[in-house]
Design an enzyme around this catalytic site. Structure first.
Site, short mmCIF file in Angstrom:
data_model
loop_
_atom_site.label_atom_id
_atom_site.label_comp_id
_atom_site.label_asym_id
_atom_site.label_seq_id
_atom_site.Cartn_x
_atom_site.Cartn_y
_atom_site.Cartn_z
N SER A 393 0.85 -1.20 0.00
CA SER A 393 0.00 0.00 0.00
C SER A 393 0.88 1.24 0.00
O SER A 393 1.94 1.25 0.63
CB SER A 393 -0.90 0.02 1.24
OG SER A 393 -0.21 0.55 2.35
N ASP A 394 0.45 2.27 -0.71
CA ASP A 394 1.11 3.55 -0.52
C ASP A 394 0.81 4.01 0.90
O ASP A 394 -0.18 3.60 1.51
CB ASP A 394 0.64 4.58 -1.55
CG ASP A 394 1.69 5.65 -1.81
OD1 ASP A 394 2.61 5.78 -0.99
OD2 ASP A 394 1.59 6.34 -2.84
N CYS A 395 1.68 4.84 1.42
CA CYS A 395 1.63 5.14 2.86
C CYS A 395 0.33 5.86 3.24
O CYS A 395 0.06 6.96 2.75
CB CYS A 395 2.84 5.95 3.26
SG CYS A 395 4.38 5.05 3.05
N GLY A 396 -0.45 5.20 4.09
CA GLY A 396 -1.70 5.77 4.55
C GLY A 396 -2.90 5.45 3.68
O GLY A 396 -4.03 5.82 4.03
N ALA A 397 -2.70 4.76 2.56
CA ALA A 397 -3.80 4.55 1.61
C ALA A 397 -4.91 3.69 2.19
O ALA A 397 -6.08 3.90 1.87
CB ALA A 397 -3.26 3.91 0.33
#
Length: 954
Positions: A393-397
């Protein structure tokens, strides 16, 4: 009949011919070539029931196949048959033992022992999970029946990577990957599984289960953690080189420094197709065209992975066209637009470079946040393209699925379940590692099937790459400069990459190159002595960045006076020294003005960035007082050479009028200053080409070269449509001429294109030869022109080279009005030149696409006569009975009997109702895919499978 798992028991411990202990094995599932509904009767422990093969059946070969619940070294079968003697059995039947049911291999050499009623078939142990009994048909073969079959496994002494005995099956490197995965998964607690998918500067590992860590780095343009690694030109600059070989070599150098730090995974490259210059992350991309991004991005992956490392292409998908240029604001891209543009680079690298991981995007896919889009992350990525790695996951997605952003999840537990269902394995951010989410996994509120499946994707990657055996990752020492970092050879490569990326936009009166013995040179602007390397740059070492001012001072002779004045900073609208800069300019023979973006290391905190992640820019007017500085300095009447040091296109309309020359050195990496000086003073002939279109005004955005035809006007009431500088554009200190264009359609539908390029100037130089195609008439609206291939060549003065390209039918294909991929016969315009072709933005725009003269390029017409399309056939392959789950597995074969690769999906209906999820596929001509569907064993309703054009009834 109530079927049970069959266990064939023996008294005591038997031995194979070479004294190996045996263990009975459960039978998991059964299938057969005929009399399918009775195949399971050969495994029900009832000698009165049996699988029968009739004389009619024996006109062809037949088979009975079963899957054992625990794979192992099969060494013996117990068989009770009727109608076949011991003496005839070996003539009638072959035995195959395999781990892959689609690749049987060679039959085992077995010996028949025991009585005719209970035959024991012994052979050397062979590892497998599937056993096929293959019966030869023919006129002389009589009908027979198989009453009971059992299988025995040889006990195996498990050894770990050190050769020591172990009770942990997954530590034995000789076992197949799938068996190791299932063995490890069976001993993992819910907490272990959540720990596996937690991200903490990589994958932390699970020490008590011997699961190794995987350390990672961003590596967009160098090893970005710690301090002291070589800083190469930012990605957009590499796109401007249009040089695949150079990009591959740079990636290998980054990989070498990655290995030195004991790291194995890069969260790179960025494969977003950047279609809006306002977007801050343009600098991380390779440009606005899917083919350019595919080829340069693919070269980066090839180079980095050649070092034994793992890439993580990102951000999948559609991330490069945000609404208004604002990061992750969804613009509502259609499936057509996604498949024509934004998915193209990802498909290219997944199919060609075996990427082991991939990062999903913050954006949406067809209205669904990518973080919960099973359609994108499973159906397209895995089922169509065959991706076998794990998703990051992209960070915080994942957390963004809550009210923080998207409102599809009421809390983090719901967000975790949505992400797991989509197949996201590693969570950079605050969800999988949340205490409440971990507790939810322990008490059953997290879907365990989905959690297990994402764990499988990670464990497969680890076992497949022998990480349990090699354990190559080491913790990063952020304060250490590792051996090989910033070596002389890497500095040299960084300088060459920066040179090749520089794009010359204007050179009025051939003012460039400059003489090194000029009397006075003014070097002005906020970027003149403050080189900007771009986002994802490590903490800077003192003196590591060599500015343009430094490069110029090193290049000129002792008699040349170099005067520096900043004039203004990058972004401030307040106090400045523009007046001082004007005074310095007035005292000089020539002015070198360095303007552009502020984009540097995250460790540099006392600046306001204008480019990079989360730094979108609305106006495209040079930031702060820079535009004012430009106009004031130009008003002195001195010749001004603008050096745009930027991570995106800017509005240079005024500069193009006022400046004698303009070159773009992008965010050029640590050697950017000397590289820029090399170009300014003629030690290197510039040959970079624009990877993105430069607009005249921000109001034109989004503006990219490969647009589709308009239903009305192209221009505004107050502005023409045309860009300031076209995609693929760039000047040189020499001139080139194109001749001898040859276009040929081959029997297989491929198109070969040849053109001769000659250097007609006085200097050696590079030319970027670009191939474009315009589909003149089609069943759907197509783009006015599209890049299909390119190459960068070097030519001495007077030298000529013939450049050849070959296009496949797939490269000529389109998605028709039914969203089928086809190649339509008809007229194609083929264009070869050193820039994207120009056009008249009026009616009949495609007719006008071309080049004004042979110095820019050539075009020709081809009346293409071939047609290509897929034709998917749908047949029943086999029906398998699962004796454990009380299910039937129906295997359906989808085969492309057509002439072109395409995608499709298949659905199952039971009793008229849709059951389960769609299954996607993408198949080349002649390629076949076997797809399993499960139904209840006792089901009596009709089962129907459908594709877009075919129906199969069972």
């Amino acid at each position: 009949m109530n079927l049970k798992r069959h266990l064939f028991l023996f008294a005591g411990i038997l031995s194979c011919s070479f004294l190996m202990a045996q263990q009975p094995s459960d039978i998991l599932s059964v299938s057969a070539s005929t009399n399918v509904e009775k195949a399971s009767l050969a495994f029900d422990k009832d000698q009165k029931t049996m699988w029968e093969v009739s004389g009619q059946d024996l006109k062809a070969d037949q088979w009975l196949m079963f899957t054992i619940q625990t794979p192992g070294d099969v060494c013996e079968l117990g068989v009770q048959m009727q109608g076949v003697s011991k003496e005839d059995l070996k003539q009638l039947m072959n035995i195959f033992v395999t781990y892959d049911p689609m690749n049987l291999g060679v039959p085992v050499d077995y010996q028949v022992q025991g009585s005719a009623k209970e035959m024991r078939l012994k052979f050397s142990p062979k590892y497998g999970a599937h056993v096929r009994l293959a019966f030869k048909g023919g006129d002389r073969v009589k009908p027979f029946m198989v009453k009971e079959v059992s299988v025995l496994l040889a006990d195996k002494e498990l050894k770990d990577r050190k050769g020591e005995k172990t009770s942990l099956r997954y530590m034995d490197p000789t076992l197949p990957v799938e068996e190791r995965v299932e063995s490890l998964l069976s001993v993992m607690t819910p907490e272990d599984k959540m720990e596996l998918i937690r991200e903490g500067w990589g994958i932390p590992g699970i020490p008590h289960l011997y699961v190794p860590p995987i350390t990672k780095v961003e590596a967009v343009h160098g090893f970005s953690y710690g301090s002291g690694a070589t800083i190469f030109p930012q990605a957009l600059a590499m796109g401007a080189t249009w040089n695949k070989k150079l990009t591959e070599e740079v990636a290998m150098a980054v990989g070498d420094e990655t290995l030195s730090a004991g790291t194995m995974q890069a969260w790179s490259p960025v494969l977003d197709v950047a279609q809006d210059a306002r977007w801050g992350r343009c600098e991380e991309t390779f440009g606005e065209d899917p083919v350019l991004v595919s080829q340069i991005g693919g070269a980066w992956i090839k180079g980095y992975q050649s070092m034994g490392l793992y890439t993580t292409p990102k951000h999948f998908g559609g991330h490069g066209a945000p609404l208004g240029g604002r990061d992750s604001h969804d613009i509502g891209l259609s499936e057509r637009e996604m498949r024509e543009v934004h998915l193209v680079p990802f498909r290219h690298v997944i199919r060609n470079y075996d990427c082991q991981s991939l990062m999903m995007a913050y954006s949406d896919f067809l209205g669904v946040p990518v973080a919960k889009s099973r359609e994108l992350l499973h159906n397209i990525l895995r089922e169509e393209w065959g991706f076998s790695g794990f998703i990051v996951s992209d960070c915080g997605a994942i957390g963004n699925l809550t009210a923080r952003k998207h409102y599809t999840a009421k809390n983090k537990i719901e967000a975790a379940n949505q992400a797991l269902a989509a197949g996201i394995a590693t969570n950079c951010g605050d969800t999988y590692n949340d205490k409440e989410v971990i507790q939810a996994a322990k008490d059953g509120r997290i879907n365990m099937e989905n959690l297990d499946e994402v764990c499988r994707t990670m464990l497969r990657m680890m076992f497949r790459n022998e990480l349990f055996e090699k354990a190559p990752n080491k913790p990063l020492d952020w304060n250490k400069i590792y051996p090989g970092w910033n070596s002389d050879s890497h500095k040299k490569m960084a300088r060459q990459a920066a040179r090749e990326s520089i794009v010359l936009l204007e050179n009025k009166d051939n003012i460039l190159p400059l003489s090194k013995d000029m009397r006075t040179i003014a070097v002005l602007g906020p970027g003149a002595n403050d080189l900007q390397p771009g986002d994802y740059t490590p903490k800077l070492q003192p003196g590591q960045l060599k500015s343009v001012l430094t490069g110029i001072k090193q290049a000129v002779g002792k008699q040349t006076k170099v005067i520096y004045e900043q004039g203004c900073d990058f972004t401030s609208l307040g106090e400045n020294n523009i007046a001082k800069a004007v005074k310095v300019a007035s005292q000089s023979d020539v002015v070198l003005l360095v303007l552009g973006d502020c984009s540097t290391s995250e460790a540099t905190t006392d600046v306001y960035k204008t480019s990079g992640e989360n730094h979108d820019y609305a106006t495209l007017i040079l930031p702060g007082k820079q535009q004012e500085l430009l106009e004031a300095v130009c008003a002195t009447g001195k010749p001004v050479i603008l050096i745009l040091q930027a991570g995106r296109p800017y509005n240079l309309s005024k500069a193009s009028e006022l400046c004698k020359a303009i070159l773009v050195n992008w965010l050029p990496g640590q050697e950017g200053g000397p590289a820029t000086a090399d170009v300014l003073f003629g030690d290197y002939n510039p040959a970079g080409r624009l990877p993105m279109t430069f607009p005249r005004h921000v109001g034109q955005l989004p503006l990219y070269y490969n647009f589709k035809t308009s239903g009305r006007r192209y221009e505004y009431s107050d502005m023409e449509y045309y860009p300031l500088y076209y995609f693929g554009y760039g000047l040189s200190y020499t001139s080139f001429e194109y001749s001898g264009l040859k276009i040929q359609e081959k029997e297989n539908g491929n198109i070969t294109v040849q053109a001769t390029v000659k250097n007609i100037g006085q200097r050696a130089g590079d030319e970027v030869v670009q191939l474009y195609v315009t589909d003149m008439y089609a069943s759907v609206k197509t783009r006015i022109t599209e890049l299909k291939d390119f190459t960068r060549i070097h030519l001495k003065p007077g030298e000529a080279k013939t450049v050849s390209f070959e296009l496949t039918p797939y490269e000529l294909s389109l998605l028709n009005d039914h969203m089928d991929r086809v190649v339509e016969k008809g007229a194609f315009k083929i264009l070869v030149g050193g820039v994207s072709p120009q056009y008249v933005a009026k009616d009949r725009i495609k007719d006008s696409v071309g080049y004004a003269d042979s110095k820019k390029g050539l075009s020709g017409m081809l009346e293409y006569t071939h047609e290509f399309a897929a034709d998917f056939g749908l047949t029943l392959f086999k029906v398998e009975e699962n004796l454990v789950k009380n299910q039937k597995t129906i295997w359906v074969s989808v085969k492309n009997n057509g002439t072109l690769m395409d995608t499709g999906k298949i659905e199952m209906y039971v009793g008229g109702k849709k059951v389960g999820n769609n299954v996607h596929y993408e198949l080349a001509p002649g390629e076949e895919k076997l797809i399993p569907f499960s139904v209840d064993k006792e089901n009596t309703d009709p089962v129907i499978f459908t594709t877009k054009y075919k129906v199969l009834s069972i």
